[in-house]
Design a protein around this motif. Structure first.
Motif, short mmCIF file in Angstrom:
data_model
loop_
_atom_site.label_atom_id
_atom_site.label_comp_id
_atom_site.label_asym_id
_atom_site.label_seq_id
_atom_site.Cartn_x
_atom_site.Cartn_y
_atom_site.Cartn_z
N PRO A 52 27.03 -46.29 -1.89
CA PRO A 52 27.95 -46.56 -0.79
C PRO A 52 27.58 -45.92 0.55
N GLN A 53 26.62 -44.99 0.57
CA GLN A 53 26.30 -44.27 1.80
C GLN A 53 25.85 -45.23 2.91
N LEU A 54 26.42 -45.05 4.10
CA LEU A 54 26.04 -45.85 5.26
C LEU A 54 24.95 -45.13 6.06
N TYR A 55 24.00 -45.91 6.56
CA TYR A 55 22.95 -45.39 7.42
C TYR A 55 22.95 -46.19 8.72
N GLY A 56 22.34 -45.62 9.76
CA GLY A 56 22.30 -46.31 11.03
C GLY A 56 20.94 -46.23 11.68
N ILE A 57 20.62 -47.25 12.47
CA ILE A 57 19.39 -47.26 13.26
C ILE A 57 19.73 -47.85 14.62
N ASN A 58 19.17 -47.28 15.68
CA ASN A 58 19.45 -47.76 17.03
C ASN A 58 18.98 -49.20 17.19
N VAL A 59 19.87 -50.04 17.70
CA VAL A 59 19.55 -51.46 17.87
C VAL A 59 18.33 -51.67 18.76
N PHE A 60 18.09 -50.76 19.69
CA PHE A 60 16.94 -50.92 20.58
C PHE A 60 15.61 -50.82 19.86
N LYS A 61 15.62 -50.27 18.63
CA LYS A 61 14.39 -50.21 17.85
C LYS A 61 14.19 -51.49 17.02
N VAL A 62 15.24 -52.30 16.93
CA VAL A 62 15.25 -53.42 15.99
C VAL A 62 14.80 -54.71 16.67
N LYS A 63 13.83 -55.38 16.06
CA LYS A 63 13.36 -56.67 16.57
C LYS A 63 13.99 -57.84 15.83
N GLU A 64 14.27 -57.63 14.54
CA GLU A 64 14.73 -58.75 13.71
C GLU A 64 15.24 -58.21 12.38
N VAL A 65 16.17 -58.93 11.77
CA VAL A 65 16.63 -58.63 10.40
C VAL A 65 16.48 -59.90 9.58
N LEU A 66 15.87 -59.78 8.40
CA LEU A 66 15.67 -60.97 7.58
C LEU A 66 15.71 -60.62 6.09
N GLN A 67 15.95 -61.65 5.30
CA GLN A 67 15.86 -61.48 3.85
C GLN A 67 14.44 -61.05 3.51
N CYS A 68 14.31 -60.20 2.51
CA CYS A 68 12.98 -59.69 2.16
C CYS A 68 12.03 -60.84 1.85
N PRO A 69 10.92 -60.96 2.56
CA PRO A 69 9.95 -62.03 2.29
C PRO A 69 9.07 -61.66 1.11
N ASN A 70 8.19 -62.54 0.73
CA ASN A 70 7.21 -62.23 -0.32
C ASN A 70 6.29 -61.13 0.18
N LEU A 71 6.05 -60.15 -0.68
CA LEU A 71 5.21 -59.02 -0.30
C LEU A 71 3.88 -59.06 -1.04
N THR A 72 2.84 -58.68 -0.33
CA THR A 72 1.51 -58.54 -0.93
C THR A 72 1.24 -57.06 -1.12
N ILE A 73 0.96 -56.67 -2.35
CA ILE A 73 0.71 -55.25 -2.65
C ILE A 73 -0.61 -54.81 -2.03
N MET A 74 -0.59 -53.63 -1.43
CA MET A 74 -1.79 -53.07 -0.83
C MET A 74 -2.32 -51.93 -1.69
N PRO A 75 -3.50 -52.09 -2.30
CA PRO A 75 -4.05 -51.02 -3.14
C PRO A 75 -4.25 -49.73 -2.36
N LYS A 76 -3.98 -48.60 -3.01
CA LYS A 76 -4.20 -47.26 -2.46
C LYS A 76 -3.33 -46.93 -1.26
N SER A 77 -2.29 -47.72 -1.03
CA SER A 77 -1.38 -47.39 0.07
C SER A 77 -0.36 -46.38 -0.41
#
Length: 310
Positions: A30-55
């Motif tokens: 339930p914990q709420l978090y916040g981020i300044n809107v000026f840092k935000v470019k876009e919000v979207l449903q999680c897209p398909n991710l490609t795993i990056m080895p050794k990251s």
């Protein structure tokens, strides 16, 4: 969700009034978090991710978004918790920090709230997770935690703090030892980065946590009959800070005859042409995007030379 970010670009009038807007989100629980809107470019449903080895384990993968490849960081892992599950029902907040674009994986995105920086406070001392908090506030009797994103990014992809050869010379270093710089930043990582950079130049450094604390520091100097613009080579201030933001701090300094000549460099992870316009509006002397040690050191070196007539 489609309309959540529609008006982000119309929100610039809040800046300079010690106001901000927070995009609220949750991880697991339930914990709420916040981020300044000026840092935000876009919000979207999680897209398909490609795993990056050794990251880093924090990087769940990369996504192709609007023709660019963007790393997606799991904020739950980054703050010491278990990875977020069921990515298909999760969201990604696309942000720009320090001129770099990345996505933060979260469980859900709630809404945008308009607040005053005076309502945003430093995290309580001694709290178990304050290592990853830059500020806290309350909304509808619920605690909202603002994560120190700069710390997370520094751990996932450390930035070099080395100053290149030739930026500082022996003459500047001999002059620097008599100089004193005031820095203000609510991020512990940013304070350390800037302090180490300036100490390499050779100047004395005083580091404070927010704009209110800095203004009180300068007012105390003035009340003691001292002149901040003569005792301090310059002020290097973040923009986003609890209690009082950097724009408001600059405005307050410029309106006080006892300190209005102090050289002010706004040093921020907020990117964009908009900030250049705000720098002029509030009367700051300069603006620099974080964190580029050569550029920061060069600004300080220039001030040393000007102050000594070099």
């Amino acid at each position: 969700m489609a309309g959540l970010m529609d008006s982000v670009n119309q929100r610039t009038q809040l800046v300079g009034q010690n106001r901000l807007e927070l995009l609220l989100f949750r991880l697991e629980g339930p914990q709420l978090y916040g981020i300044n809107v000026f840092k935000v470019k876009e919000v979207l449903q999680c897209p398909n991710l490609t795993i990056m080895p050794k990251s880093s384990p924090v990087v769940r993968g990369v996504a192709n978004i609007r023709g660019g490849t963007i790393p997606i960081l799991d904020l739950s892992i980054a703050t010491g918790r278990a990875p977020l599950g069921d990515l298909k029902t999760s969201f990604v907040i696309i942000t720009e920090y320090n001129t770099k674009v990345q996505g933060f994986l979260v469980r859900s995105v709630e809404r945008i709230v308009n607040m005053n920086w005076e309502e945003i406070h430093p995290p309580p001392k001694g709290t178990g997770r304050d290592h990853y908090l830059t500020a806290v506030t309350r909304l509808d009797q619920q605690l909202v935690e603002i994560i120190d994103v700069e710390k997370i990014l520094a751990e996932v992809a450390p930035t070099s703090e080395v100053i290149s050869a030739g930026v500082i010379d022996d003459q500047v270093q001999s002059q620097a030892v008599t100089k004193h710089v005031l820095i203000v930043d609510d991020s512990s990582v940013a304070r350390k980065q800037v302090s180490r950079c300036l100490q390499t130049v050779g100047v004395e450094v005083t580091a404070l946590n927010d704009g209110r604390e800095a203004l009180n520091y300068l007012k105390k100097m003035a009340e003691e009959g001292r002149y901040p613009d003569k005792e301090l080579l310059m002020l290097i201030s973040d923009i986003e800070m609890p209690e009082m933001d950097g724009y408001t701090l600059t405005t307050e300094i410029r309106s006080d005859p006892r300190m209005q000549k102090l050289h002010i460099l706004l040093h921020t992870s907020l990117s964009g042409v908009f900030n250049q316009a705000m720098v002029k509006k509030v009367g700051a002397d300069d603006f620099l995007a974080k964190f580029k040690p050569d550029d920061l050191a060069a600004r300080v070196v220039d001030r040393i030379r000007v102050s000594d007539g070099g």
